[in-house]
Design a protein around this motif. Structure first.
Motif, PDB file in Angstrom:
ATOM      1  N   SER A 163       4.638  -5.140   3.939  1.00 37.73           N
ATOM      2  CA  SER A 163       5.836  -4.341   4.177  1.00 37.73           C
ATOM      3  C   SER A 163       6.073  -3.381   3.005  1.00 37.73           C
ATOM      4  O   SER A 163       5.546  -3.567   1.912  1.00 37.73           O
ATOM      5  CB  SER A 163       7.062  -5.237   4.341  1.00 37.73           C
ATOM      6  N   ARG A 164       6.888  -2.369   3.242  1.00 36.19           N
ATOM      7  CA  ARG A 164       7.229  -1.437   2.170  1.00 36.19           C
ATOM      8  C   ARG A 164       7.941  -2.161   1.034  1.00 36.19           C
ATOM      9  O   ARG A 164       7.715  -1.858  -0.140  1.00 36.19           O
ATOM     10  CB  ARG A 164       8.147  -0.330   2.700  1.00 36.19           C
ATOM     11  N   ALA A 165       8.808  -3.109   1.387  1.00 35.51           N
ATOM     12  CA  ALA A 165       9.565  -3.826   0.364  1.00 35.51           C
ATOM     13  C   ALA A 165       8.634  -4.597  -0.568  1.00 35.51           C
ATOM     14  O   ALA A 165       8.843  -4.631  -1.784  1.00 35.51           O
ATOM     15  CB  ALA A 165      10.558  -4.783   1.019  1.00 35.51           C
ATOM     16  N   ARG A 166       7.605  -5.198  -0.025  1.00 37.00           N
ATOM     17  CA  ARG A 166       6.676  -5.957  -0.859  1.00 37.00           C
ATOM     18  C   ARG A 166       5.835  -5.023  -1.729  1.00 37.00           C
ATOM     19  O   ARG A 166       5.522  -5.338  -2.875  1.00 37.00           O
ATOM     20  CB  ARG A 166       5.777  -6.844   0.012  1.00 37.00           C
ATOM     21  N   VAL A 167       5.459  -3.869  -1.170  1.00 37.15           N
ATOM     22  CA  VAL A 167       4.729  -2.901  -1.977  1.00 37.15           C
ATOM     23  C   VAL A 167       5.615  -2.412  -3.116  1.00 37.15           C
ATOM     24  O   VAL A 167       5.162  -2.261  -4.262  1.00 37.15           O
ATOM     25  CB  VAL A 167       4.256  -1.712  -1.118  1.00 37.15           C
ATOM     26  N   SER A 168       6.896  -2.184  -2.820  1.00 41.27           N
ATOM     27  CA  SER A 168       7.842  -1.757  -3.848  1.00 41.27           C
ATOM     28  C   SER A 168       7.977  -2.816  -4.934  1.00 41.27           C
ATOM     29  O   SER A 168       8.094  -2.505  -6.124  1.00 41.27           O
ATOM     30  CB  SER A 168       9.218  -1.482  -3.222  1.00 41.27           C
ATOM     31  N   ALA A 169       7.930  -4.094  -4.530  1.00 36.19           N
ATOM     32  CA  ALA A 169       8.044  -5.183  -5.492  1.00 36.19           C
ATOM     33  C   ALA A 169       6.857  -5.198  -6.447  1.00 36.19           C
ATOM     34  O   ALA A 169       6.996  -5.447  -7.647  1.00 36.19           O
ATOM     35  CB  ALA A 169       8.142  -6.526  -4.759  1.00 36.19           C
ATOM     36  N   VAL A 170       5.676  -4.911  -5.942  1.00 36.18           N
ATOM     37  CA  VAL A 170       4.476  -4.870  -6.777  1.00 36.18           C
ATOM     38  C   VAL A 170       4.561  -3.710  -7.770  1.00 36.18           C
ATOM     39  O   VAL A 170       4.282  -3.847  -8.960  1.00 36.18           O
ATOM     40  CB  VAL A 170       3.205  -4.745  -5.921  1.00 36.18           C
ATOM     41  N   ARG A 171       4.955  -2.539  -7.277  1.00 31.46           N
ATOM     42  CA  ARG A 171       4.977  -1.338  -8.114  1.00 31.46           C
ATOM     43  C   ARG A 171       6.229  -1.260  -8.978  1.00 31.46           C
ATOM     44  O   ARG A 171       6.258  -0.539  -9.973  1.00 31.46           O
ATOM     45  CB  ARG A 171       4.870  -0.079  -7.251  1.00 31.46           C
ATOM     46  N   GLY A 172       7.284  -1.941  -8.569  1.00 31.75           N
ATOM     47  CA  GLY A 172       8.512  -1.899  -9.354  1.00 31.75           C
ATOM     48  C   GLY A 172       9.363  -0.673  -9.091  1.00 31.75           C
ATOM     49  O   GLY A 172      10.333  -0.422  -9.806  1.00 31.75           O
ATOM     50  N   VAL A 173       8.999   0.108  -8.092  1.00 33.75           N
ATOM     51  CA  VAL A 173       9.765   1.302  -7.725  1.00 33.75           C
ATOM     52  C   VAL A 173       9.783   1.445  -6.208  1.00 33.75           C
ATOM     53  O   VAL A 173       8.971   0.840  -5.515  1.00 33.75           O
ATOM     54  CB  VAL A 173       9.158   2.592  -8.341  1.00 33.75           C
ATOM     55  N   ASN A 174      10.718   2.249  -5.718  1.00 30.44           N
ATOM     56  CA  ASN A 174      10.792   2.515  -4.287  1.00 30.44           C
ATOM     57  C   ASN A 174       9.575   3.341  -3.856  1.00 30.44           C
ATOM     58  O   ASN A 174       9.231   4.324  -4.513  1.00 30.44           O
ATOM     59  CB  ASN A 174      12.094   3.279  -3.968  1.00 30.44           C
ATOM     60  N   VAL A 175       8.940   2.937  -2.759  1.00 30.42           N
ATOM     61  CA  VAL A 175       7.720   3.625  -2.329  1.00 30.42           C
ATOM     62  C   VAL A 175       7.883   4.339  -0.995  1.00 30.42           C
ATOM     63  O   VAL A 175       6.894   4.753  -0.388  1.00 30.42           O
ATOM     64  CB  VAL A 175       6.537   2.625  -2.229  1.00 30.42           C
ATOM     65  N   ASP A 176       9.115   4.518  -0.529  1.00 24.04           N
ATOM     66  CA  ASP A 176       9.330   5.123   0.782  1.00 24.04           C
ATOM     67  C   ASP A 176       8.673   6.502   0.879  1.00 24.04           C
ATOM     68  O   ASP A 176       7.978   6.806   1.851  1.00 24.04           O
ATOM     69  CB  ASP A 176      10.830   5.243   1.080  1.00 24.04           C
ATOM     70  N   GLY A 177       8.903   7.345  -0.114  1.00 30.36           N
ATOM     71  CA  GLY A 177       8.332   8.686  -0.092  1.00 30.36           C
ATOM     72  C   GLY A 177       6.817   8.671  -0.121  1.00 30.36           C
ATOM     73  O   GLY A 177       6.160   9.431   0.599  1.00 30.36           O
ATOM     74  N   VAL A 178       6.263   7.805  -0.950  1.00 25.66           N
ATOM     75  CA  VAL A 178       4.805   7.709  -1.061  1.00 25.66           C
ATOM     76  C   VAL A 178       4.203   7.194   0.242  1.00 25.66           C
ATOM     77  O   VAL A 178       3.162   7.688   0.703  1.00 25.66           O
ATOM     78  CB  VAL A 178       4.409   6.790  -2.234  1.00 25.66           C
ATOM     79  N   MET A 179       4.857   6.231   0.863  1.00 23.68           N
ATOM     80  CA  MET A 179       4.355   5.693   2.128  1.00 23.68           C
ATOM     81  C   MET A 179       4.373   6.760   3.217  1.00 23.68           C
ATOM     82  O   MET A 179       3.449   6.829   4.036  1.00 23.68           O
ATOM     83  CB  MET A 179       5.189   4.480   2.557  1.00 23.68           C
ATOM     84  N   ARG A 180       5.395   7.608   3.213  1.00 21.23           N
ATOM     85  CA  ARG A 180       5.432   8.696   4.195  1.00 21.23           C
ATOM     86  C   ARG A 180       4.246   9.635   3.992  1.00 21.23           C
ATOM     87  O   ARG A 180       3.659  10.130   4.959  1.00 21.23           O
ATOM     88  CB  ARG A 180       6.758   9.462   4.087  1.00 21.23           C
ATOM     89  N   THR A 181       3.905   9.878   2.734  1.00 23.02           N
ATOM     90  CA  THR A 181       2.751  10.731   2.447  1.00 23.02           C
ATOM     91  C   THR A 181       1.469  10.100   2.969  1.00 23.02           C
ATOM     92  O   THR A 181       0.640  10.773   3.605  1.00 23.02           O
ATOM     93  CB  THR A 181       2.620  10.970   0.930  1.00 23.02           C
ATOM     94  N   LEU A 182       1.291   8.817   2.715  1.00 26.38           N
ATOM     95  CA  LEU A 182       0.084   8.122   3.173  1.00 26.38           C
ATOM     96  C   LEU A 182       0.005   8.072   4.696  1.00 26.38           C
ATOM     97  O   LEU A 182      -1.081   8.193   5.274  1.00 26.38           O
ATOM     98  CB  LEU A 182       0.051   6.703   2.593  1.00 26.38           C
ATOM     99  N   LEU A 183       1.154   7.908   5.338  1.00 16.00           N
ATOM    100  CA  LEU A 183       1.188   7.908   6.794  1.00 16.00           C
ATOM    101  C   LEU A 183       0.812   9.285   7.340  1.00 16.00           C
ATOM    102  O   LEU A 183       0.024   9.402   8.289  1.00 16.00           O
ATOM    103  CB  LEU A 183       2.582   7.502   7.293  1.00 16.00           C
ATOM    104  N   SER A 184       1.366  10.337   6.742  1.00 16.61           N
ATOM    105  CA  SER A 184       1.080  11.693   7.215  1.00 16.61           C
ATOM    106  C   SER A 184      -0.373  12.084   6.975  1.00 16.61           C
ATOM    107  O   SER A 184      -0.935  12.886   7.717  1.00 16.61           O
ATOM    108  CB  SER A 184       2.013  12.695   6.533  1.00 16.61           C
ATOM    109  N   ARG A 185      -0.987  11.515   5.939  1.00 14.33           N
ATOM    110  CA  ARG A 185      -2.391  11.813   5.651  1.00 14.33           C
ATOM    111  C   ARG A 185      -3.344  10.972   6.496  1.00 14.33           C
ATOM    112  O   ARG A 185      -4.565  11.128   6.438  1.00 14.33           O
ATOM    113  CB  ARG A 185      -2.690  11.569   4.164  1.00 14.33           C
ATOM    114  N   GLY A 186      -2.792  10.061   7.294  1.00 15.49           N
ATOM    115  CA  GLY A 186      -3.624   9.247   8.170  1.00 15.49           C
ATOM    116  C   GLY A 186      -4.361   8.127   7.468  1.00 15.49           C
ATOM    117  O   GLY A 186      -5.312   7.573   8.011  1.00 15.49           O
TER     118      GLY A 186
END
Length: 204
Positions: free
Chosen positions: A129-152
């Protein structure tokens, strides 16, 4: 002379097939053709377009020729062409360098460090989940995840049964870009990432 009862006549009449497509109002014919052509992924024959808008082939052919001339006269960045027995929109030749530059820059644009880190976490801990990825990185990853989704490179993979959160995984395009057949071929990076079970998922 005896007459066939109306009900019997209806029963004896051959099946007329499905009802014809309602005709598009004459003043909307050209916009209707534009709308259909806009979503076409291959050249459409005039007869197919005529069936779609409910007008005769002759009227549709005339409207298409008028649209073709109108686009040329206005100097649009696209044009309407007849190719392989059908009509389709194409980029105008003189703007090919602009389109080529846009496509090539989009394909070669590098991911940021944040995106690479997020992608690595998804790759080794998926589905996650995004929340778990955020926990690993220590920051919110919503914007980055949108980029990865848009890049396929990342896609949705259902929901977590416990929390209901959306889960994400890498795509086949991700493997293609890395030049590997399966995730089993990824480098041994997982031991260096925090264990998911040891992380407390952020609230919300």
């Amino acid at each position: 002379m005896s007459q066939t009862p109306p009900d019997a006549a209806r029963e004896a009449a051959p099946d007329a097939g499905p009802p014809a497509t309602p005709a598009t109002p004459a003043e909307e014919l050209r916009p209707a053709l534009e709308a259909v052509l806009m979503v076409a992924d291959q050249p459409l024959p005039t007869v197919v377009l005529a069936a779609a808008v409910g007008h005769g082939v002759g009227a549709v052919e005339t409207a298409l020729v008028e649209l073709e001339a109108e686009y040329a006269a206005q100097g649009r960045g696209f044009e309407l062409r007849t190719v392989a027995g059908g009509w389709r929109y194409y980029t105008r030749d003189e703007y090919a360098p602009v389109v080529e530059r846009f496509v090539l820059e989009g394909q070669s644009a590098r991911l940021t460090q944040a995106a690479l880190e997020t992608l690595a976490i998804v790759a080794y801990q998926q589905p996650v989940s995004r929340a778990r990825v955020s926990a690993v990185r220590g920051v919110n990853v919503d914007g980055v995840m949108r980029t990865l989704l848009s890049r396929g490179l990342v896609e949705e993979a259902g929901q977590d049964e416990t929390t209901g959160a959306h889960l994400y995984r890498t795509t086949s395009y991700f493997l293609e870009r890395l030049g590997v057949v399966s995730l089993d071929e990824l480098p041994e990076l997982a031991p260096y990432l925090p264990a998911m079970d040891d992380l407390e998922e952020p609230a919300g």
